[in-house]
Scaffold this motif. Structure first.
Motif, mmCIF file in Angstrom:
data_model
loop_
_atom_site.group_PDB
_atom_site.id
_atom_site.type_symbol
_atom_site.label_atom_id
_atom_site.label_comp_id
_atom_site.label_asym_id
_atom_site.label_seq_id
_atom_site.Cartn_x
_atom_site.Cartn_y
_atom_site.Cartn_z
ATOM 1 N N TYR A 60 0.853 -1.190 0.000
ATOM 2 C CA TYR A 60 0.000 0.000 0.000
ATOM 3 C C TYR A 60 0.890 1.241 0.000
ATOM 4 O O TYR A 60 1.893 1.283 0.717
ATOM 5 C CB TYR A 60 -0.925 0.013 1.217
ATOM 6 C CG TYR A 60 -1.942 -1.098 1.228
ATOM 7 C CD1 TYR A 60 -3.197 -0.918 0.685
ATOM 8 C CD2 TYR A 60 -1.630 -2.335 1.781
ATOM 9 C CE1 TYR A 60 -4.140 -1.941 0.685
ATOM 10 C CE2 TYR A 60 -2.555 -3.369 1.791
ATOM 11 C CZ TYR A 60 -3.809 -3.164 1.239
ATOM 12 O OH TYR A 60 -4.738 -4.181 1.241
ATOM 13 N N THR A 61 0.521 2.207 -0.798
ATOM 14 C CA THR A 61 1.307 3.433 -0.938
ATOM 15 C C THR A 61 0.462 4.640 -0.546
ATOM 16 O O THR A 61 -0.684 4.762 -0.981
ATOM 17 C CB THR A 61 1.813 3.595 -2.379
ATOM 18 O OG1 THR A 61 2.623 2.463 -2.730
ATOM 19 C CG2 THR A 61 2.645 4.866 -2.518
ATOM 20 N N VAL A 62 1.041 5.498 0.283
ATOM 21 C CA VAL A 62 0.408 6.756 0.677
ATOM 22 C C VAL A 62 1.299 7.896 0.193
ATOM 23 O O VAL A 62 2.505 7.896 0.445
ATOM 24 C CB VAL A 62 0.217 6.845 2.204
ATOM 25 C CG1 VAL A 62 -0.288 8.233 2.602
ATOM 26 C CG2 VAL A 62 -0.761 5.778 2.676
ATOM 27 N N SER A 206 6.253 9.844 -0.534
ATOM 28 C CA SER A 206 5.546 8.565 -0.719
ATOM 29 C C SER A 206 6.111 7.532 0.247
ATOM 30 O O SER A 206 7.330 7.449 0.440
ATOM 31 C CB SER A 206 5.693 8.062 -2.156
ATOM 32 O OG SER A 206 5.125 8.971 -3.071
ATOM 33 N N THR A 208 5.583 3.289 1.228
ATOM 34 C CA THR A 208 5.013 2.018 0.779
ATOM 35 C C THR A 208 5.281 0.949 1.826
ATOM 36 O O THR A 208 6.449 0.652 2.128
ATOM 37 C CB THR A 208 5.614 1.598 -0.572
ATOM 38 O OG1 THR A 208 5.378 2.622 -1.540
ATOM 39 C CG2 THR A 208 4.980 0.308 -1.063
ATOM 40 N N PRO A 212 -2.228 -0.812 5.307
ATOM 41 C CA PRO A 212 -2.649 0.541 4.903
ATOM 42 C C PRO A 212 -2.606 1.557 6.037
ATOM 43 O O PRO A 212 -2.201 2.703 5.832
ATOM 44 C CB PRO A 212 -4.073 0.316 4.388
ATOM 45 C CG PRO A 212 -4.523 -0.970 4.986
ATOM 46 C CD PRO A 212 -3.300 -1.802 5.120
ATOM 47 N N ALA A 216 -0.182 4.949 6.350
ATOM 48 C CA ALA A 216 -0.678 6.312 6.549
ATOM 49 C C ALA A 216 -0.044 6.957 7.783
ATOM 50 O O ALA A 216 0.309 8.145 7.763
ATOM 51 C CB ALA A 216 -2.195 6.299 6.679
ATOM 52 N N PRO A 326 -5.113 4.148 2.496
ATOM 53 C CA PRO A 326 -5.504 3.722 1.148
ATOM 54 C C PRO A 326 -6.477 2.545 1.194
ATOM 55 O O PRO A 326 -6.417 1.697 2.083
ATOM 56 C CB PRO A 326 -4.174 3.322 0.506
ATOM 57 C CG PRO A 326 -3.303 2.943 1.654
ATOM 58 C CD PRO A 326 -3.716 3.811 2.809
ATOM 59 N N GLN A 328 -7.093 0.619 -1.760
ATOM 60 C CA GLN A 328 -6.652 -0.369 -2.730
ATOM 61 C C GLN A 328 -5.139 -0.517 -2.672
ATOM 62 O O GLN A 328 -4.427 0.469 -2.463
ATOM 63 C CB GLN A 328 -7.079 0.037 -4.150
ATOM 64 C CG GLN A 328 -8.579 0.138 -4.353
ATOM 65 C CD GLN A 328 -9.281 -1.209 -4.196
ATOM 66 O OE1 GLN A 328 -8.695 -2.265 -4.447
ATOM 67 N NE2 GLN A 328 -10.540 -1.168 -3.773
ATOM 68 N N SER A 330 -1.290 -0.974 -3.983
ATOM 69 C CA SER A 330 -0.557 -0.381 -5.097
ATOM 70 C C SER A 330 0.306 -1.444 -5.768
ATOM 71 O O SER A 330 0.339 -2.600 -5.358
ATOM 72 C CB SER A 330 0.311 0.776 -4.597
ATOM 73 O OG SER A 330 1.247 0.302 -3.639
#
Length: 368
Positions: A60-62, A206, A208, A212, A216, A326, A328, A330
């Motif tokens: 997951y990427t924020v 960013s 990762t 999730p 964040a 997030p 979804q 990544s």
């Protein structure tokens, strides 16, 4: 008579054109002939693709976007300039030694990453509530990652039997990191990225990770620490100047109070005495008092300007895109991985059947 040297008899064919001709129908017939093999290869590709796709953990990427205020935007209209205009002083602004374009280097620096180690994180399901450095050990990796790391883990286990137990409560030392700490720093350096648009000065950060909510939390922590890092650096010189002026202000205030007290005491003691020597001493003490007041007043003005400059030097960061959990994952989707592996297996099998076998037979004949 000059003959056309470029003329060629129609019955004579260019050998280069023969080499460029491809018999597509023949290739199609060969593909149809091996279609059963290709069907089997497709099945193998599906199974292999499913295994690989399920083995790769979700990521997951924020992404957080910041718009920092540059010092050139103030144009001399800050608090320090305003205070200077009222107090009669001159506040000169110096160019920034640290600006927003250095954000990528700051985020990738070892001291900055070490400050993130003790960040409290919590997974989305609430089962894990620990520090970031401990969460990194809980992250999953593909099965081939365990196979690759098995020799190193075995050697480390053997060494741990003979090594003395380390003090886990020791403070991290950026000057001398252990091998495990260095590996975690490199791991965090890969999952943390910062990019700056040189035209707009927009900073994009960013993060990762595999959870999730943790992603964040870490992204928000990185933004907060980056802001505080730049603020502390920007106002460091102004705070040092202000601290020096605070000390100087107290000293000059004390000198003025002492000179005032001496003058008042001498004036009261010799009020009715008309000697010239008394008047001369009284005038001297009054001049000392006035001089001390002038110095005290100037230092007080400089102190007010320095206090205003601290607030002026603080950069303002407008968070254009804040951190959010997030929904979804990544990266490459599992369907894409499955389709890609199946395609590669089919293409590899077809290339081996159509081209590889014939070349292999020719190599064997040459060796014989």
């Amino acid at each position: 008579m000059n003959e056309n040297k470029n003329y060629q008899h129609p019955d004579v064919q260019d050998p280069e054109n023969d080499e460029l001709e491809i018999d597509w129908m023949e290739i199609l017939r060969k593909i149809i002939a091996i279609r059963k093999t290709l069907y089997k290869a497709a099945g193998v590709g599906v199974v292999l693709g499913i295994i690989i796709a399920l083995s790769i953990p979700k990521q997951y990427t924020v992404t957080v976007t910041l718009s920092p205020e540059m010092s050139g935007d103030k144009a001399g209209g800050g608090l320090a300039s305003l205070a200077s205009s009222f107090l009669g002083g001159g506040a000169s602004s110096s160019p920034d030694a640290l600006n927003a374009t250095l954000a990528p280097d700051i985020v990738a620096s070892t001291p900055f990453i070490l400050e993130l180690f003790n960040t409290r994180v919590q997974t989305l399901d609430g089962k894990l509530d620990t520090t970031l450095v401990a969460y990194l050990d809980e992250q999953k990796q593909p099965w081939w990652g365990y196979i690759k790391a098995a020799p190193g883990m075995a050697i480390g286990a053997i060494k741990s039997l003979f090594a003395e137990e380390a003090d886990t409560a020791s403070v991290l030392n950026p000057f001398q990191l252990t091998k495990k700490e260095s590996e975690k720093v490199e791991g965090l350096r890969k999952i943390l990225t910062a990019d700056v648009d040189n035209k707009t000065a927009m900073t994009t950060i960013s993060v990762t990770l595999q959870d999730p909510k943790v992603t964040a939390i870490v992204a928000d922590s990185v933004v907060g620490k980056l802001q505080q890092y730049i603020i502390d650096y920007r106002i460091k010189k102004a705070k040092e100047d202000c601290a020096y002026l605070e000390q100087l202000y107290k000293e000059r205030q004390q000198e003025y109070y002492e000179a005032q007290s001496k003058y008042a005491h001498y004036f009261d003691s010799n009020r009715n005495i008309a000697f010239q020597s008394v008047r001369a001493e009284q005038e001297r003490l009054q001049n000392d008092m006035n001089l001390a007041y002038q110095v005290y007043s100037q230092v007080a003005q400089q102190l007010q300007v320095a206090r205003a400059k601290i607030q002026e030097e603080k950069p303002v960061f407008a968070v254009v895109e804040p951190a959010s959990i997030p929904l979804q994952p990544s990266g490459t989707s599992r369907k894409t991985i499955l389709a890609g592996i199946m395609f590669l297996v089919i293409c590899g099998t077809g290339a081996w059947k159509l081209i590889g076998i014939s070349y292999w037979e020719k190599l064997k004949e040459k060796k014989q």
